[in-house]
Design a protein around this motif. Sequence first.
Motif, PDB file in Angstrom:
ATOM      1  N   GLU A 152      42.868  31.590  38.654  1.00  0.00           N
ATOM      2  CA  GLU A 152      42.449  32.770  37.601  1.00  0.00           C
ATOM      3  C   GLU A 152      43.512  32.772  36.351  1.00  0.00           C
ATOM      4  O   GLU A 152      43.109  33.621  35.837  1.00  0.00           O
ATOM      5  CB  GLU A 152      42.401  33.925  38.436  1.00  0.00           C
ATOM      6  CG  GLU A 152      41.407  33.860  39.834  1.00  0.00           C
ATOM      7  CD  GLU A 152      40.672  35.226  40.163  1.00  0.00           C
ATOM      8  OE1 GLU A 152      41.509  36.203  40.077  1.00  0.00           O
ATOM      9  OE2 GLU A 152      39.596  35.312  40.222  1.00  0.00           O
ATOM     10  N   SER A 212      41.822  32.852  43.213  1.00  0.00           N
ATOM     11  CA  SER A 212      40.999  33.193  44.363  1.00  0.00           C
ATOM     12  C   SER A 212      40.242  32.275  44.873  1.00  0.00           C
ATOM     13  O   SER A 212      40.043  31.256  44.048  1.00  0.00           O
ATOM     14  CB  SER A 212      40.085  34.471  43.973  1.00  0.00           C
ATOM     15  OG  SER A 212      39.379  34.063  42.926  1.00  0.00           O
ATOM     16  N   SER A 215      36.019  32.255  43.412  1.00  0.00           N
ATOM     17  CA  SER A 215      35.375  32.411  41.999  1.00  0.00           C
ATOM     18  C   SER A 215      34.887  31.335  41.303  1.00  0.00           C
ATOM     19  O   SER A 215      33.784  31.500  40.519  1.00  0.00           O
ATOM     20  CB  SER A 215      36.532  33.227  41.275  1.00  0.00           C
ATOM     21  OG  SER A 215      37.757  32.406  41.239  1.00  0.00           O
ATOM     22  N   ARG A 218      31.516  30.090  42.662  1.00  0.00           N
ATOM     23  CA  ARG A 218      30.321  31.451  42.208  1.00  0.00           C
ATOM     24  C   ARG A 218      30.093  31.354  40.755  1.00  0.00           C
ATOM     25  O   ARG A 218      28.847  31.467  40.491  1.00  0.00           O
ATOM     26  CB  ARG A 218      31.281  32.652  42.543  1.00  0.00           C
ATOM     27  CG  ARG A 218      30.401  33.946  43.024  1.00  0.00           C
ATOM     28  CD  ARG A 218      31.276  35.056  43.206  1.00  0.00           C
ATOM     29  NE  ARG A 218      30.256  36.387  43.381  1.00  0.00           N
ATOM     30  CZ  ARG A 218      30.798  37.362  43.053  1.00  0.00           C
ATOM     31  NH1 ARG A 218      31.958  37.426  42.956  1.00  0.00           N
ATOM     32  NH2 ARG A 218      29.766  38.127  43.134  1.00  0.00           N
ATOM     33  N   ASN A 256      39.497  37.321  47.350  1.00  0.00           N
ATOM     34  CA  ASN A 256      38.297  37.110  47.456  1.00  0.00           C
ATOM     35  C   ASN A 256      37.717  38.445  46.504  1.00  0.00           C
ATOM     36  O   ASN A 256      38.405  39.497  46.611  1.00  0.00           O
ATOM     37  CB  ASN A 256      37.553  37.019  48.686  1.00  0.00           C
ATOM     38  CG  ASN A 256      35.979  36.709  48.390  1.00  0.00           C
ATOM     39  OD1 ASN A 256      35.446  36.528  47.322  1.00  0.00           O
ATOM     40  ND2 ASN A 256      35.169  36.416  49.665  1.00  0.00           N
ATOM     41  N   GLN A 257      36.715  38.338  45.508  1.00  0.00           N
ATOM     42  CA  GLN A 257      36.273  39.711  44.939  1.00  0.00           C
ATOM     43  C   GLN A 257      35.186  40.267  45.879  1.00  0.00           C
ATOM     44  O   GLN A 257      34.941  39.702  46.650  1.00  0.00           O
ATOM     45  CB  GLN A 257      35.558  39.233  43.749  1.00  0.00           C
ATOM     46  CG  GLN A 257      36.481  38.584  42.678  1.00  0.00           C
ATOM     47  CD  GLN A 257      36.004  37.256  42.048  1.00  0.00           C
ATOM     48  OE1 GLN A 257      35.141  36.463  42.526  1.00  0.00           O
ATOM     49  NE2 GLN A 257      36.606  37.019  41.001  1.00  0.00           N
TER      50      GLN A 257
END
Length: 324
Positions: A152, A212, A215, A218, A256-257
């Motif tokens: 990120e 993370s 992400s 995703r 993790n989100q």
Amino acid sequence: MDESVVDVGLENIKGVGPKTREKLVEGGIDSTLGLAVALPSEVKGILGGEEEKASKLILYARQHLEKQGLLEKEFITAREVFQKRKAMKRITTGSQNLDNLLLGGVETQGITEFFGDYGSGKTQICHTLCITCQLPPEQGGLGGGAIYIDTEGTFRPERLFQIAEAKELDPEEVLEKILLCKVYNSSHLELVIRGLSKFVEKYNAKLVIVDSVISLHRAEFIGRGTLANRQQRLNNLIHKLLRLAEIYNIAVVVTNQVQSKPDTFFGDPTRPAGGNVIAHACTYRIYLKKSGQYRSATIVDSPCHPYSTTRFQITENGIEDIST
Ligand code: GTP
Ligand code: MG
């Protein structure tokens, strides 16, 4: 396995000639361990040919490592499992309360997942652990370095410097033992994790962080048609991390989100992204939440921890208990 692990080169594996070795290395599999934990479809993708041949090579790699005592046998006695569990160690988070929640700190031989919303403290915990894992065991560390895989772009050496100084450590020395790997897309992440074992050995890393973990997948795999493929690749990735944690007796921490779960009418309508794939492989999952100026941490889905919550704060020291 412990500090003394030395990975054996691919050239010793039955069926791997110089050409095959070259192709494997080009494809990111550059150690016997890397080959042993690869999927047949992956190896086939790199070498071409039949999947059966790929499966055989993987089997030979596993057998080779088993013979050297570098890989667990398929069947081991409960006593051996017990011995292995006894070798498990813990890293302090810097907060006694958070450590207590984790029954002593972040464990080796497993994956600990911190999930939560923006600003809930995931990255701050990761930064703090990079420092605390370098402390000697009597101070709650493992006396080794850390590998930080940043997807990120939020890795901050200045922050590490500050935390090290606050803990009265030599910041330069501490930073020297943290290896950063910036990752730009999901395939890159998979490649990095495939080749991770040699860096764990070379840098005597006791902690691997992925901040993370999902992400990129995703963002790149959108639409239901691609979901199965995405989950399979994530599954492969997370299990490689788990094997790495087990074989080298190191801690793996992933962040993790949360994704909102609109059909929840009661309680907190959020849950970690990634579905069952991540849930099953992670040994511990901690839900972080902002709570005024502090943060709360709740352990969820743990096989042996009671469901409980605690609070901590983010300061110049990294993570700390709330001062009273
Ligand atoms: P996302 O990655 O955006 O999902 O969030 P995260 O959970 O990783 O949040 P992160 O760990 O980056 O937490 C950010 C919060 O940490 C900020 O809102 C600040 O409150 C706090 N913080 C960040 N840096 C510092 C610092 O240098 N000193 C102090 N005292 N607090 C900091
Ligand atoms: Mg973050």
